[in-house]
Design an enzyme around this catalytic site. Structure first.
Site, PDB file in Angstrom:
ATOM      1  N   MET A  90      11.719  23.841   2.444  1.00  9.23           N
ATOM      2  CA  MET A  90      11.404  23.057   1.420  1.00  9.23           C
ATOM      3  C   MET A  90      12.383  22.218   1.499  1.00  9.23           C
ATOM      4  O   MET A  90      12.370  21.248   0.475  1.00  9.23           O
ATOM      5  CB  MET A  90      10.942  24.238   0.939  1.00  9.23           C
ATOM      6  CG  MET A  90       9.603  22.944   0.052  1.00  9.23           C
ATOM      7  SD  MET A  90       8.232  24.464  -1.063  1.00  9.23           S
ATOM      8  CE  MET A  90       7.887  24.748   0.197  1.00  9.23           C
ATOM      9  N   TYR A 143      16.402  30.047   8.050  1.00 13.64           N
ATOM     10  CA  TYR A 143      14.913  30.906   8.635  1.00 13.64           C
ATOM     11  C   TYR A 143      15.370  30.963   9.765  1.00 13.64           C
ATOM     12  O   TYR A 143      15.957  30.317  10.770  1.00 13.64           O
ATOM     13  CB  TYR A 143      13.811  29.655   7.831  1.00 13.64           C
ATOM     14  CG  TYR A 143      13.741  30.212   6.472  1.00 13.64           C
ATOM     15  CD1 TYR A 143      13.413  31.089   6.153  1.00 13.64           C
ATOM     16  CD2 TYR A 143      13.638  29.246   5.906  1.00 13.64           C
ATOM     17  CE1 TYR A 143      12.672  31.525   4.695  1.00 13.64           C
ATOM     18  CE2 TYR A 143      13.405  29.246   4.466  1.00 13.64           C
ATOM     19  CZ  TYR A 143      13.213  30.739   4.082  1.00 13.64           C
ATOM     20  OH  TYR A 143      12.418  30.815   2.686  1.00 13.64           O
ATOM     21  N   ARG A 146     -10.576   0.498  14.916  1.00 10.25           N
ATOM     22  CA  ARG A 146     -10.161   0.518  13.410  1.00 10.25           C
ATOM     23  C   ARG A 146     -11.214   0.275  12.929  1.00 10.25           C
ATOM     24  O   ARG A 146     -11.850   0.315  12.027  1.00 10.25           O
ATOM     25  CB  ARG A 146      -8.502   0.811  13.364  1.00 10.25           C
ATOM     26  CG  ARG A 146      -8.253   1.776  12.382  1.00 10.25           C
ATOM     27  CD  ARG A 146      -7.056   1.546  11.570  1.00 10.25           C
ATOM     28  NE  ARG A 146      -6.040   0.582  11.759  1.00 10.25           N
ATOM     29  CZ  ARG A 146      -5.774  -0.099  11.132  1.00 10.25           C
ATOM     30  NH1 ARG A 146      -4.563   1.190  10.776  1.00 10.25           N
ATOM     31  NH2 ARG A 146      -5.024  -0.726  10.030  1.00 10.25           N
ATOM     32  N   LYS A 191       1.067  -1.178   0.397  1.00 12.96           N
ATOM     33  CA  LYS A 191       0.203   0.158  -0.172  1.00 12.96           C
ATOM     34  C   LYS A 191       0.598   1.188   0.145  1.00 12.96           C
ATOM     35  O   LYS A 191       2.076   1.770   0.261  1.00 12.96           O
ATOM     36  CB  LYS A 191      -1.179   0.507   0.867  1.00 12.96           C
ATOM     37  CG  LYS A 191      -0.190  -0.028   2.300  1.00 12.96           C
ATOM     38  CD  LYS A 191      -1.304  -0.481   3.946  1.00 12.96           C
ATOM     39  CE  LYS A 191      -0.307  -0.195   5.535  1.00 12.96           C
ATOM     40  NZ  LYS A 191      -1.356  -0.598   6.438  1.00 12.96           N
TER      41      LYS A 191
HETATM   42  C1  LIG Z   1      -0.548  -1.392   7.071  1.00 12.33           C
HETATM   43  C2  LIG Z   1      -0.852  -3.146   7.331  1.00 12.33           C
HETATM   44  C3  LIG Z   1       0.151  -4.028   7.259  1.00 12.33           C
HETATM   45  C4  LIG Z   1       1.447  -3.884   7.409  1.00 12.33           C
HETATM   46  O1  LIG Z   1       1.925  -3.806   8.351  1.00 12.33           O
HETATM   47  P1  LIG Z   1       3.469  -3.014   8.528  1.00 12.33           P
HETATM   48  O2  LIG Z   1       3.386  -3.137   9.817  1.00 12.33           O
HETATM   49  O3  LIG Z   1       4.002  -2.523   7.640  1.00 12.33           O
HETATM   50  O4  LIG Z   1       3.662  -4.737   8.665  1.00 12.33           O
HETATM   51  C5  LIG Z   1      -1.127  -5.261   7.967  1.00 12.33           C
HETATM   52  N1  LIG Z   1      -1.694  -5.772   7.805  1.00 12.33           N
HETATM   53  C6  LIG Z   1      -2.476  -3.958   7.543  1.00 12.33           C
HETATM   54  C7  LIG Z   1      -4.396  -4.850   8.213  1.00 12.33           C
HETATM   55  C8  LIG Z   1      -2.519  -3.394   7.351  1.00 12.33           C
HETATM   56  O5  LIG Z   1      -3.205  -2.036   7.752  1.00 12.33           O
END
Ligand SMILES: *Cc1c(COP(=O)(O)O)cnc(C)c1O
Length: 365
Positions: A302, A253, A137, A40
């Site tokens: 930046m 800055y 969540r 992701k």
């Molecule tokens: C992002 C995520 C993972 C991977 O998590 P890592 O800590 O990067 O290994 C696995 N399962 C879910 C549901 C996630 O949101």
């Protein structure tokens, strides 16, 4: 080095073979379970297309967060299982089916929507089902399991996610594991998945049928265990200008720094727009040149930052010399700690202005 772009003052090198080695290590550790790959957020900022392609020979299942990411990945990997962690929004089941994506259904609403879609199409498209075992969540609550909407439903995977797996002895780990076993009992013979990177290192009790590492593939140790993962990336930037300043001169800055003695400074072509946090300078951050620490002086801007290069013999540095930010001398965890955040955020904040180089040992053969 092959194909270096001369026109970008920062470069990111990603070692694809190291990612494959980390994958092999994680799958060995979770032997008996299938090992998926989480790609992701553009593979945590490192480039989903390159990384998914590099892993395609070994990995059967991939996870992304958003449907859109799934569509992109489907074009790269026509035949792999692709799970979409966010499931779909009310108008989205058609997209899932068109791209052969497997939604992770997180609510009864999604289950109802999916089942209605499948019955309209007269086809049982595959879906995974997530349980909330304590993180509040994503996923069905314990009391949802008896709901009418789930009667006769057969997901291809049930899963949950651990909130505290980065702490090996956190009591929530065992509580979530027990709740996961209890909730998944309503779906006998369906493969189960609980562990992300850190969960893998909690031991075999946490592996079930499929593990879902993300960050560990990219070389970040997910918890205090020494997991001997291979570092995957190097981040370097070039000196754009060198100067000498005298005692009392202000730097950057806000003139937040005033020289306490005369020194030599280098202005380096990387800044917070590239993922070097402003907080990194306040946290005592530094860059490196051949084993010599170069403290950041004044605020990160930046597009640039300034380091004290007094410790490096003058004749060794010139405009165009490369300094290291992430590499053998300084890992992501150190940069993260000094930036007041975690490695995940450093990775996913890496900017898009770098020259990016992907190295693969297999290409050398
Ligand atoms: C992002 C995520 C993972 C991977 O998590 P890592 O800590 O990067 O290994 C696995 N399962 C879910 C549901 C996630 O949101």
């Amino acid at each position: 080095m092959r194909g270096l772009c001369e026109h970008k003052s920062a470069r990111l090198k990603v070692d694809l073979s190291a990612i494959r080695k980390n994958y092999a290590r994680l799958s060995r550790y979770a032997v008996g379970a299938d090992c998926a790959a989480v790609v992701k957020a553009d593979a945590y900022g490192l480039g989903m297309d390159k990384i998914a392609t590099a892993l395609a020979g070994q990995v059967k299942s991939f996870f992304v967060a958003q449907p859109e990411e799934g569509c992109l990945l489907r074009k790269i990997l026509p035949n792999k299982r692709i799970f979409v962690l966010h499931g779909f929004l009310p108008d989205g089941p058609g997209l899932m089916a068109d791209y052969n994506l497997i939604p992770v259904l997180n609510s009864l609403e999604q289950v109802r929507g999916w089942r209605a879609f499948c019955s309209r199409k007269e086809r049982d498209y595959p879906a995974a089902l997530q349980f909330d075992t304590g993180m509040s969540r994503f996923g069905l609550a314990e009391e949802d399991i008896q709901n009418e909407a789930l009667k006769g439903f057969k997901p291809i995977l049930v899963m949950s996610h651990l909130a505290c797996a980065d702490h090996l002895d956190h009591p929530a780990n065992e509580e979530q594991r027990k709740r996961f076993i209890k909730m998944s009992a309503a779906f006998p013979h369906v493969p189960r998945s609980l562990a992300a990177s850190s969960g893998i290192f909690l031991g075999t009790d946490y592996h079930f049928d499929l593990v879902r590492p993300g960050v560990a593939l990219y070389g970040l140790p997910p918890n205090e265990m020494d997991t001997s993962l291979h570092p995957v990336l190097e981040l370097e930037a070039q000196i754009l200008q060198l100067r000498k300043i005298s005692k009392g001169a202000g730097v950057g800055y806000g003139l937040s720094y005033h020289a306490t003695h005369s020194m030599r400074l280098a202005t380096v072509g990387i800044g917070y727009a590239d993922g070097v946090f402003r907080a990194f300078s306040e946290g005592g951050g530094h860059l490196w040149y051949k084993g010599i620490r170069l403290p950041i002086i004044g605020r990160v801007s930046m597009d640039s930052l300034t380091v004290d290069v007094t410790a490096v013999p003058e004749e060794q540095l010139a405009e165009g010399s490369w300094l290291s930010i992430i590499g053998p001398e300084q890992d992501i965890a150190t940069v993260a700690a000094q930036s007041g955040t975690i490695g995940y955020e450093i990775l996913t904040s890496l900017g898009h202005r770098f020259a990016r180089f992907y190295h693969d040992d297999d290409d050398d053969i």
